[in-house]
Design an enzyme around this catalytic site. Structure first.
Site, PDB file in Angstrom:
ATOM      1  N   LYS A   1      -2.240   2.281  11.163  1.00 55.36           N
ATOM      2  CA  LYS A   1      -3.292   1.336  10.821  1.00 55.36           C
ATOM      3  C   LYS A   1      -4.629   1.726  11.454  1.00 55.36           C
ATOM      4  CE  LYS A   1      -0.948  -1.477   8.188  1.00 55.36           C
ATOM      5  NZ  LYS A   1      -0.579  -2.856   8.475  1.00 55.36           N
TER       6      LYS A   1
ATOM      7  N   ARG B   1       8.116  -1.453  10.543  1.00 55.88           N
ATOM      8  CA  ARG B   1       7.761  -0.836   9.263  1.00 55.88           C
ATOM      9  C   ARG B   1       6.889   0.384   9.538  1.00 55.88           C
ATOM     10  NH1 ARG B   1       3.887  -0.817   5.149  1.00 55.88           N
ATOM     11  NH2 ARG B   1       4.771  -0.911   3.033  1.00 55.88           N
TER      12      ARG B   1
END
Length: 296
Positions: A235, A269
């Site tokens: 991210k 994840r």
């Protein structure tokens, strides 16, 4: 809160044994060790792996390799959820993901998750062999989603998002408000508690400071009383801290995996299975040693 045992102290700790009930009679035991949910995006424009798995054969091959490497779940998506991602219609989404799910389900015993906010895509995916729905809009985008999941007895990952809404200034208060509403929707649809896990949605309309604060206060989310998923992989906020581009953030991702496992996250994840598997192995070994020492 509609689910009554949210104040259970063991559940708050994040390591109590819990069985996640999934479609097709499958289950996944959560608590004693962390699990990896590996990402396979069947898209041309996902921020990290867009274009790598566009063909059915490439996607299934990648999924099988991830399962062999240690992924318990393969999360398959047909529409990019990155900021500024190009929306696709349901037909396009389904044409991308359904052949992959059907072929993978026929060739592997790995658990399959469909990353969608559309009830019809979720229904077709579960019928094709998927076990879990990953809804990045927390059951709040498509009113048919929760009833569909309940009817098909699938597992659901309810994710928090800050998109298209006014957020509360405190990151945890905003989590409680949004996810509390999602849980009311789930309860009204008849979704049982053991079908649900929650994801705080790192990166979804959250700036770097908010993401870091959410990491620092992650353990506060156990007051909701559900197993927690962490999706920090590659991210943007990891790049803000490390100075690395998306393709070079796997070490930073693995560090967050270890930290969040120590704070009780159950499922991770990720794009890179190997590094995160090792990070989880180390965190779980330390947790086991702590547990043994506390019991001695």
């Amino acid at each position: 809160m509609p689910y009554s045992d949210k104040d259970n102290s063991a559940a708050q700790a994040g390591f109590a044994m819990q069985t996640w009930r999934l479609a097709h009679g499958r289950t996944l035991d959560l608590g004693e060790r962390g699990h990896i949910k590996a990402v396979v995006n069947v898209t041309p424009d996902s921020f990290s792996d867009g274009g790598r798995h566009q063909s059915t054969s490439a996607a299934v091959e990648a999924a099988e390799e991830m399962a062999v490497a240690g992924a318990a779940i393969i999360d398959i998506g047909g529409e990019s959820t990155r900021p500024g991602g190009q929306p696709v219609d349901a037909v396009t989404e389904q044409s991308r993901v359904l052949p992959v799910i059907e072929l993978l389900a026929g060739r592997s015993n790995v658990l399959i998750s469909i990353d969608t906010y559309r009830a019809e895509t979720a229904r077709l995916a579960i019928e094709a062999g998927a076990h879990i729905v990953n809804d990045v809009w927390g059951l709040q985008k498509d009113p048919d989603m929760a009833p569909t999941i309940a009817r098909l007895k699938a597992g659901i990952c309810i994710m928090h998002t800050g998109r298209e809404r006014q957020k509360k200034p405190d990151v945890i208060e905003d989590q409680l408000e949004f996810l509390g509403q999602s849980l009311k929707i789930a309860h009204a649809a008849g979704l049982p508690k053991d079908a649900i896990v929650l994801d705080p949605g790192f990166g979804f309309a959250k700036d770097s400071d908010e993401n870091i604060e959410l990491m620092a206060r992650f353990s506060e989310l156990h007051q909701l009383g559900f197993p927690l998923v962490a999706g920090t992989s590659r991210k943007r906020f990891l790049g803000a801290v490390s100075g690395r581009d998306a393709a070079s953030r796997d070490v930073a991702t693995a560090s967050t995996t270890a930290m969040l496992r120590m704070d009780g996250a159950a499922i991770f994840r990720v794009h890179d299975v190997d590094g995160n598997r090792d990070a989880l192995a180390m965190a779980d070994a330390v947790l086991a040693a702590k547990k043994q020492r506390a019991g001695s």
